[in-house]
Design an enzyme around this catalytic site. Structure first.
Site, PDB file in Angstrom:
ATOM      1  N   HIS A 184       0.818  -1.216   0.000  1.00  0.00           N
ATOM      2  CA  HIS A 184       0.000   0.000   0.000  1.00  0.00           C
ATOM      3  C   HIS A 184       0.853   1.269   0.000  1.00  0.00           C
ATOM      4  O   HIS A 184       1.936   1.314   0.559  1.00  0.00           O
ATOM      5  CB  HIS A 184      -0.984   0.012   1.171  1.00  0.00           C
ATOM      6  CG  HIS A 184      -0.355  -0.115   2.520  1.00  0.00           C
ATOM      7  ND1 HIS A 184      -1.047  -0.473   3.636  1.00  0.00           N
ATOM      8  CD2 HIS A 184       0.916   0.078   2.958  1.00  0.00           C
ATOM      9  CE1 HIS A 184      -0.261  -0.487   4.681  1.00  0.00           C
ATOM     10  NE2 HIS A 184       0.944  -0.161   4.296  1.00  0.00           N
ATOM     11  N   ASN A 185       0.329   2.283  -0.685  1.00  0.00           N
ATOM     12  CA  ASN A 185       0.924   3.628  -0.762  1.00  0.00           C
ATOM     13  C   ASN A 185       2.223   3.678  -1.566  1.00  0.00           C
ATOM     14  O   ASN A 185       2.901   4.711  -1.573  1.00  0.00           O
ATOM     15  CB  ASN A 185       1.200   4.208   0.627  1.00  0.00           C
ATOM     16  CG  ASN A 185      -0.053   4.374   1.457  1.00  0.00           C
ATOM     17  OD1 ASN A 185      -1.166   4.275   0.945  1.00  0.00           O
ATOM     18  ND2 ASN A 185       0.104   4.614   2.734  1.00  0.00           N
TER      19      ASN A 185
END
Length: 307
Positions: A203-204
């Site tokens: 994620h991210n």
């Protein structure tokens, strides 16, 4: 939102949220930054756990409340698309002109595919926006929950993942590769980037344009990979590492710190490739020299067969 670092308070004050979770030790600093004037400050003993509980109570994911999409009645399908009868298209999805979707693939509610995208068999896509002419090979998982947990009251508490996956034009994702959606920000992959089979993009993560990641790479959360970077097979990155534009990372390297633009790194833990290979050559030379001085075979008594 939440904040745990006093350095971020001034920036948040310029675009204040409605409410902000923060540790009690930062209350005075938040007031000095003027954050209290337009934001409700909520002091918490465990900021991340408090955010997880609050976000979990307020947010419902489309993919988790409707595991099987209801059909294509509310989806938009472009011209000249080829969609296998066993594929599922979620309500509100937008499929661009000329897209191909393979057998048993699932396109989640609200997903947007640009023109000319090619989706292989057994692919699942959720919480995602694609550019044009992307290729997703069989078994890939795009937009699943990122690995976000915080310890609270003796158990692992899931931190809700609220972001998306954004793919540029002509991105290719290999077979059985996973790209997690963002926690708060989005996971982004730039134009023309190619990712091989069996890779993990957490994620991210932000990957620039025209990058190449070979098979079995593991990119931890919130890493940034600059334009044109090249990663060999089984390269792994610790979280929040930045790789500069045009850098090369040799196969099976493990990165614990940032890599400047244009440099080549290798090793575990990774270091500049020139230094790494020089160290390997030196160790090899020392091993050969040492074996000549103290050859263990010469010190073994001859076996005569007599008691």
């Amino acid at each position: 939102m939440f904040v745990r670092d006093a350095k971020l308070l001034a920036g948040i004050a310029t675009n204040p949220p409605t409410a902000c979770l923060l540790p009690e030790r930062l209350l005075d600093a938040a007031r000095e930054a003027g954050l209290h004037e337009r934001t409700g400050l909520i002091a918490c003993a465990n900021v991340r756990a408090s955010f997880a509980l609050l976000a979990g109570a307020l947010h419902e994911s489309i993919s988790e409340t409707s595991i099987v999409p209801t059909g294509t009645d509310e989806a938009t399908i472009g011209a000249d698309c080829r969609i296998h009868p066993s594929a599922i298209i979620g309500d509100g999805a937008e499929i661009g002109d000329g897209c191909t979707i393979g057998a048993n693939s699932v396109i989640g509610a609200g997903v947007i595919l640009g023109k000319g995208c090619w989706i292989g068999a057994h692919v699942s896509i959720t919480h995602a926006i694609f550019g044009e002419r992307c290729r997703i090979l069989a078994g890939a998982r795009i937009g699943e929950l990122g690995f976000g947990f915080v310890v609270h009251e003796g158990r692992q508490l899931r931190v809700p993942q609220l972001g998306r996956v954004i793919l540029g034009d002509e991105v290719e994702i290999g077979a059985n590769t996973t790209v997690d959606r963002g926690a708060l920000a989005d996971t982004k992959i730039g134009d023309y980037t190619k990712i091989d089979n069996l890779a993990q993009i957490a994620h991210n993560v932000v990957i620039g344009k025209n990058c190449a990641l070979a098979g079995m790479c593991g990119i931890s959360g919130s890493c940034v990979i600059g334009d044109g970077a090249m990663l060999g097979g089984q390269v792994v990155l610790s979280d929040h590492v930045t790789i500069g534009a045009g850098a090369t990372i040799y196969a099976r390297s493990a990165l614990m710190r940032d890599v400047p633009p244009g440099e080549a790194w290798a090793g575990m833990p990774a270091k500049p490739a020139r230094q790494y290979f020089k160290e390997i050559a030196t160790l090899t030379k020392l091993a050969k020299t040492g074996s000549k001085k103290t050859d263990p075979v010469k010190n073994v008594p001859e076996q005569t067969g007599e008691e």
